[in-house]
Scaffold this active site. Structure first.
Site, PDB file in Angstrom:
ATOM      1  N   THR A  96       0.792   6.738   4.983  1.00  0.00           N
ATOM      2  CA  THR A  96      -0.531   7.249   4.596  1.00  0.00           C
ATOM      3  C   THR A  96      -0.431   8.738   4.272  1.00  0.00           C
ATOM      4  OG1 THR A  96      -1.605   5.586   5.926  1.00  0.00           O
ATOM      5  CG2 THR A  96      -2.932   7.489   5.370  1.00  0.00           C
ATOM      6  N   GLU A 145      -6.364   8.558  14.115  1.00  0.00           N
ATOM      7  CA  GLU A 145      -6.143   8.513  12.665  1.00  0.00           C
ATOM      8  C   GLU A 145      -5.552   9.826  12.162  1.00  0.00           C
ATOM      9  OE1 GLU A 145      -6.027   5.503  12.101  1.00  0.00           O
ATOM     10  OE2 GLU A 145      -7.462   5.250  10.470  1.00  0.00           O
TER      11      GLU A 145
HETATM   12  N1  HSE Z   1      -9.040   6.393   3.283  1.00  0.00           N
HETATM   13  C1  HSE Z   1      -7.694   6.522   3.759  1.00  0.00           C
HETATM   14  C2  HSE Z   1      -6.789   6.765   2.556  1.00  0.00           C
HETATM   15  C3  HSE Z   1      -7.324   5.246   4.444  1.00  0.00           C
HETATM   16  O1  HSE Z   1      -6.977   6.090   1.545  1.00  0.00           O
HETATM   17  O2  HSE Z   1      -5.915   7.624   2.629  1.00  0.00           O
HETATM   18  C4  HSE Z   1      -5.944   5.197   5.016  1.00  0.00           C
HETATM   19  O3  HSE Z   1      -5.736   3.895   5.534  1.00  0.00           O
END
Ligand code: HSE
Length: 310
Positions: free
Chosen positions: A181, A128
């Site tokens: 992201t 991640e």
């Molecule tokens: N919690 C993370 C965000 C998830 O909102 O950036 C990314 O999928």
């Protein structure tokens, strides 16, 4: 030579108000990896799907997961990974987390389960971090553990599995808009005004209480997000109008799925979820934006071993 075949599910991060701290696993959709360990010291990744993945293994989320696992257990091995099924990257249902979770879970199975479930999630978070520039676990934890997971703390990681009441379905739309992201995290302000923070932690408490007591309407009205959504919804044309239509159709809530641009509607039965799925699709069709829609059950199942050869 040892070989495992593992599955890890798709997931939805944030679950409305739970920015970086609550995520849920979806049923059936996910990644399948085959991982082989033999004598040596190296890593190969072969993609057997039609889904494009980076050719450079340094850019593949599986690589830091495998390396951090081997480092943690203090071993060297030749690891050969085959990607057999893959969620399309950018679909907003935890594509990178599904690969990362499958790699971390699969490596642990392959080496006789030396790591706890939380340590497996920590390994998955390495993927991640490569994908998004941040160590968040709200996709990785549900992809490993299944169900709805609260990340009560990150230092150290403290994961709490929450009950999934009723018959929850998510209608998820992936509009063909590109928002990474990384970008979606970078636009967030570094500080949250006290007024918004108070409303947000009230909602997080309400959501957890609703899940634990099976209070469906409390779950729905606790899912408002004052921290990320106000900044991120600008990437999703007609977001507020769409939410109005979705709630009118009987969904409990509509929120951005993870960092977007996908959007999901949480519903307490499949009929409403199907209806919400159609509204989501029609909305983007009317804007001449291509999209895919999935209607999927919220699942208690996480990563699993489907085959082992020793
Ligand atoms: N919690 C993370 C965000 C998830 O909102 O950036 C990314 O999928």
């Amino acid at each position: 030579m040892k070989k495992v075949r593992v599955f890890a599910p798709a997931s939805i991060a944030n679950m409305g108000c739970g920015f970086d701290v609550i995520g849920l696993a979806l049923d059936e959709v996910g990644d399948i990896l085959e991982i082989t360990a033999s004598e040596g010291d190296g890593l190969t990744i072969t993609n057997e799907t039609d889904v494009p993945i980076p050719e450079d293994i340094e850019k593949n989320v599986i690589t830091p997961v495998v390396r951090s696992f081997l480092k943690k257990i203090g071993q060297k091995a030749q690891i050969d990974v085959t990607i057999c099924e893959k969620i399309y990257p950018g679909s907003g249902i935890g594509s990178s987390a599904a690969s990362s979770a499958a790699a971390a879970f699969g490596m642990n199975e392959l080496f006789g389960c030396p790591l706890s479930e939380e340590e497996v999630v920590v390994c998955a978070m390495e993927g991640e971090n490569l994908a998004s520039g941040g160590y968040h676990a709200d996709n990785a934890a549900p992809a490993v553990m299944g169900g709805i997971v609260l990340i009560r703390g990150y230092e150290p990681l403290d994961l709490i599995q929450l009950p999934v009441p009723g018959n929850f379905y998510c209608a998820v739309v992936h509009p063909h808009i590109v928002v990474t992201t990384k970008e979606a995290r970078e636009i967030l302000p570094k500080a949250v005004p006290m007024h918004d923070a108070v409303r947000q932690w009230g909602n997080v408490g309400g959501l957890v209480a609703g899940l634990c007591t099976g209070n469906i309407s409390l779950i729905g009205h606790s899912m408002q997000d004052y921290v990320a959504e106000p900044y991120r919804k600008q990437f999703i044309p007609g977001f507020d109008e769409l939410r109005g239509k979705i709630l009118k159709a009987g969904a409990l809530a509509m929120n951005i799925s993870g960092s977007g641009p996908s959007v999901f509607a949480l519903c307490d039965n499949k009929q409403v979820a199907d209806k919400a799925g159609k509204i989501l699709k029609d909305h983007f069709d009317a804007l001449e934006i291509g999209s895919e829609v999935y209607v999927v059950k919220v699942s208690n199942k996480g990563a699993k071993l489907t085959h082992i050869t020793i």
